[in-house]
Design an enzyme around this catalytic site. Structure first.
Site, PDB file in Angstrom:
ATOM      1  N   ASN A  17       0.657  -1.064  -0.311  1.00 55.07           N
ATOM      2  CA  ASN A  17      -0.376   0.208   0.008  1.00 55.07           C
ATOM      3  C   ASN A  17       0.824   1.331  -0.074  1.00 55.07           C
ATOM      4  O   ASN A  17       1.541   1.400   1.432  1.00 55.07           O
ATOM      5  CB  ASN A  17      -1.043  -0.489   1.737  1.00 55.07           C
ATOM      6  CG  ASN A  17      -1.867   1.429   1.153  1.00 55.07           C
ATOM      7  OD1 ASN A  17      -2.025   1.873   1.178  1.00 55.07           O
ATOM      8  ND2 ASN A  17      -2.624   0.679   1.214  1.00 55.07           N
ATOM      9  N   HIS A  20       0.752   6.104   1.824  1.00 55.45           N
ATOM     10  CA  HIS A  20       1.622   7.215   2.993  1.00 55.45           C
ATOM     11  C   HIS A  20       2.650   7.749   2.555  1.00 55.45           C
ATOM     12  O   HIS A  20       2.929   7.994   2.844  1.00 55.45           O
ATOM     13  CB  HIS A  20       2.040   6.375   4.033  1.00 55.45           C
ATOM     14  CG  HIS A  20       0.681   6.321   5.025  1.00 55.45           C
ATOM     15  ND1 HIS A  20      -0.591   7.476   5.014  1.00 55.45           N
ATOM     16  CD2 HIS A  20      -0.145   5.284   5.051  1.00 55.45           C
ATOM     17  CE1 HIS A  20      -1.639   6.929   5.129  1.00 55.45           C
ATOM     18  NE2 HIS A  20      -1.560   5.195   6.360  1.00 55.45           N
ATOM     19  N   HIS A  53      -5.686   3.729  -2.156  1.00 54.85           N
ATOM     20  CA  HIS A  53      -6.969   3.887  -1.219  1.00 54.85           C
ATOM     21  C   HIS A  53      -7.372   5.094  -1.813  1.00 54.85           C
ATOM     22  O   HIS A  53      -6.689   6.206  -1.165  1.00 54.85           O
ATOM     23  CB  HIS A  53      -7.119   4.164   0.260  1.00 54.85           C
ATOM     24  CG  HIS A  53      -7.948   3.540   0.715  1.00 54.85           C
ATOM     25  ND1 HIS A  53      -8.543   3.885   2.124  1.00 54.85           N
ATOM     26  CD2 HIS A  53      -9.392   4.000   0.406  1.00 54.85           C
ATOM     27  CE1 HIS A  53      -9.673   4.700   2.693  1.00 54.85           C
ATOM     28  NE2 HIS A  53     -10.366   4.581   1.322  1.00 54.85           N
ATOM     29  N   ARG A  55      -9.617   8.237  -0.893  1.00 51.44           N
ATOM     30  CA  ARG A  55     -10.150   8.719  -0.038  1.00 51.44           C
ATOM     31  C   ARG A  55     -11.566   9.229  -0.960  1.00 51.44           C
ATOM     32  O   ARG A  55     -10.806  10.034  -1.466  1.00 51.44           O
ATOM     33  CB  ARG A  55      -9.630   8.917   1.500  1.00 51.44           C
ATOM     34  CG  ARG A  55      -8.972   8.166   1.769  1.00 51.44           C
ATOM     35  CD  ARG A  55      -8.533   8.565   3.153  1.00 51.44           C
ATOM     36  NE  ARG A  55      -9.484   8.612   3.990  1.00 51.44           N
ATOM     37  CZ  ARG A  55      -9.553   8.456   5.457  1.00 51.44           C
ATOM     38  NH1 ARG A  55      -9.947   7.025   5.648  1.00 51.44           N
ATOM     39  NH2 ARG A  55     -10.732   8.654   5.453  1.00 51.44           N
ATOM     40  N   ARG A  59      -6.881  12.109   0.903  1.00 51.79           N
ATOM     41  CA  ARG A  59      -6.618  13.216   2.005  1.00 51.79           C
ATOM     42  C   ARG A  59      -4.293  12.747   1.575  1.00 51.79           C
ATOM     43  O   ARG A  59      -3.690  13.026   1.818  1.00 51.79           O
ATOM     44  CB  ARG A  59      -6.348  12.702   3.105  1.00 51.79           C
ATOM     45  CG  ARG A  59      -6.103  11.487   3.546  1.00 51.79           C
ATOM     46  CD  ARG A  59      -6.481  10.714   4.993  1.00 51.79           C
ATOM     47  NE  ARG A  59      -8.030  11.277   5.414  1.00 51.79           N
ATOM     48  CZ  ARG A  59      -8.340  10.889   6.762  1.00 51.79           C
ATOM     49  NH1 ARG A  59      -7.276  10.389   7.369  1.00 51.79           N
ATOM     50  NH2 ARG A  59      -9.594  11.322   7.150  1.00 51.79           N
ATOM     51  N   GLU A  80      -8.574   0.308  -2.730  1.00 52.32           N
ATOM     52  CA  GLU A  80      -9.109   1.106  -1.629  1.00 52.32           C
ATOM     53  C   GLU A  80      -9.863   1.880  -2.438  1.00 52.32           C
ATOM     54  O   GLU A  80      -9.859   2.923  -2.447  1.00 52.32           O
ATOM     55  CB  GLU A  80      -8.566   0.652  -0.853  1.00 52.32           C
ATOM     56  CG  GLU A  80      -7.949  -0.722  -0.290  1.00 52.32           C
ATOM     57  CD  GLU A  80      -7.346  -0.616   0.799  1.00 52.32           C
ATOM     58  OE1 GLU A  80      -6.963  -1.614   1.411  1.00 52.32           O
ATOM     59  OE2 GLU A  80      -6.537   0.553   1.529  1.00 52.32           O
ATOM     60  N   THR A 110      -6.945   6.648  10.077  1.00 47.09           N
ATOM     61  CA  THR A 110      -7.356   5.641   9.348  1.00 47.09           C
ATOM     62  C   THR A 110      -8.242   4.341   9.593  1.00 47.09           C
ATOM     63  O   THR A 110      -9.121   4.651  10.003  1.00 47.09           O
ATOM     64  CB  THR A 110      -5.533   4.427   9.551  1.00 47.09           C
ATOM     65  OG1 THR A 110      -5.307   3.673   8.298  1.00 47.09           O
ATOM     66  CG2 THR A 110      -5.427   3.796  11.205  1.00 47.09           C
ATOM     67  N   THR A 111      -8.600   3.520   8.531  1.00 51.37           N
ATOM     68  CA  THR A 111      -9.810   2.794   8.990  1.00 51.37           C
ATOM     69  C   THR A 111      -9.727   2.029   9.725  1.00 51.37           C
ATOM     70  O   THR A 111      -8.254   1.067  10.133  1.00 51.37           O
ATOM     71  CB  THR A 111      -9.130   1.370   7.369  1.00 51.37           C
ATOM     72  OG1 THR A 111      -9.308   2.105   6.418  1.00 51.37           O
ATOM     73  CG2 THR A 111     -10.903   0.738   7.687  1.00 51.37           C
ATOM     74  N   GLU A 161     -10.748  -9.252   2.270  1.00 44.52           N
ATOM     75  CA  GLU A 161     -10.384  -9.282   2.836  1.00 44.52           C
ATOM     76  C   GLU A 161      -9.516  -8.836   4.796  1.00 44.52           C
ATOM     77  O   GLU A 161     -10.606  -7.811   5.146  1.00 44.52           O
ATOM     78  CB  GLU A 161      -8.920  -7.840   2.934  1.00 44.52           C
ATOM     79  CG  GLU A 161      -7.279  -7.678   3.315  1.00 44.52           C
ATOM     80  CD  GLU A 161      -6.634  -6.651   2.580  1.00 44.52           C
ATOM     81  OE1 GLU A 161      -6.113  -5.594   3.483  1.00 44.52           O
ATOM     82  OE2 GLU A 161      -6.828  -5.891   1.743  1.00 44.52           O
ATOM     83  N   HIS A 204      -3.703  -4.870   7.690  1.00 45.47           N
ATOM     84  CA  HIS A 204      -3.708  -3.536   8.858  1.00 45.47           C
ATOM     85  C   HIS A 204      -3.023  -3.864   9.652  1.00 45.47           C
ATOM     86  O   HIS A 204      -2.969  -5.099  10.648  1.00 45.47           O
ATOM     87  CB  HIS A 204      -5.015  -3.661   9.419  1.00 45.47           C
ATOM     88  CG  HIS A 204      -5.877  -1.854   9.609  1.00 45.47           C
ATOM     89  ND1 HIS A 204      -5.404  -1.298   8.529  1.00 45.47           N
ATOM     90  CD2 HIS A 204      -5.135  -1.762  10.492  1.00 45.47           C
ATOM     91  CE1 HIS A 204      -5.805   0.144   9.399  1.00 45.47           C
ATOM     92  NE2 HIS A 204      -5.645  -0.264  10.302  1.00 45.47           N
ATOM     93  N   GLY A 205      -1.785  -2.918   9.379  1.00 47.15           N
ATOM     94  CA  GLY A 205      -0.829  -3.219  10.789  1.00 47.15           C
ATOM     95  C   GLY A 205      -0.013  -3.550  11.331  1.00 47.15           C
ATOM     96  O   GLY A 205       0.861  -4.298  12.074  1.00 47.15           O
TER      97      GLY A 205
END
Length: 268
Positions: A17, A20, A53, A55, A59, A80, A110-111, A161, A204-205
């Site tokens: 991803n 960022h 993603h 959004r 952002r 996403e 974040t999500t 996912e 995620h994470g």
């Protein structure tokens, strides 16, 4: 261990991803660092696909980023997106390989959790149908909850996912009881999703310390990782950060396959 659950273990894919990288670019404006360049570095280091993603509040990833990624990538793009008509139109215009439907709130950092598919079946089912009719694979970003897994299948998704955020937070906080509970939920969720005919992804994470236990779940065929690897890239470079994650995942998967082979040889 049940050999039926791990026989024929598939290789595990790594999706990177790049959101960022765009976050850092947008903090200053202009075009540096370039998310497309980051994607190319990640691919060279072993990424199997790229996630971005788009959004509603834009952002980080911008519309122009999706256009450039679609034009230049040599691996599949996983877009996403929220379940909105605006995002549907963008996806149908660009036709990425896959779309992962995620919940989205403007005030979140974040999500924060999985999509509540079961509560939104009336809206999500035709949404999924339009994407699939365009040849786009559709995944649902959900918590490892049986209700959400079954709802995802009923809505017509190709994949789920599984949200690993709660598991990762427990690992970071040293909460062994929650950690084991959440890992069990991921294991059982992955098994159920596979039985329901869904391809199983997770993310995620995830980081170097917590990823192996997830990569060892044989039904999971793809991990999507971003923030940690982009952060680690500040110290070692993006190529090195991705390559190390790729190595951890591959070694873990090889160990799972070795276990499966050993059990098979014993006739277990």
């Amino acid at each position: 261990m049940n050999i039926d659950r791990i026989a024929g273990v598939a290789p595990i894919l790594l999706g990177i991803n790049i959101d960022h990288v765009a976050t850092l670019r947008d903090a200053r404006g202009g075009g540096h660092p370039d998310p497309l360049r980051a994607a190319m570095v990640a691919i060279e280091a072993g990424a199997d696909n790229i996630t971005a993603h788009l959004r509603e509040d834009r952002r980080h990833i911008r519309d122009a980023d999706i256009e450039r990624l679609m034009a230049a990538l040599t691996v599949p793009l996983n877009m996403e997106m929220a379940v909105t008509q605006e995002m549907l139109a963008i996806a149908l215009k660009h036709r990425p390989h896959a779309c992962c439907l995620v919940p989205e709130r403007r005030e979140e950092l974040t999500t924060e959790g999985g999509l509540d598919v079961s509560a939104q079946m009336a809206a999500i089912t035709p949404f999924v149908a339009e994407l699939r009719a365009a040849g786009i694979q559709v995944a649902m970003f959900i918590d490892p909850d049986p209700e959400q897994i079954r709802a995802s299948r009923k809505a017509g998704a190709d994949a789920v996912e599984l949200h690993t955020g709660t598991y990762c937070e427990a690992a970071l906080g040293g909460d062994s009881i929650t950690l084991q509970r959440e890992l069990k939920r991921l294991v059982e969720g992955a098994r159920l999703a596979a039985r329901e005919g869904l391809e199983v992804h997770a993310g995620h994470g995830l980081d170097y310390e917590n990823v192996a236990a997830v990569a060892a779940i044989p039904q999971i065929v793809e991990l999507n990782i971003g923030h940690y690897l982009v952060g680690e890239a500040l110290f070692v470079g993006l190529g090195e950060s991705v390559a190390r994650m790729r190595d951890i995942m591959d070694v873990t998967r090889a160990e799972v396959q070795d276990t499966a082979n050993e059990l098979r040889a014993r006739g277990a």
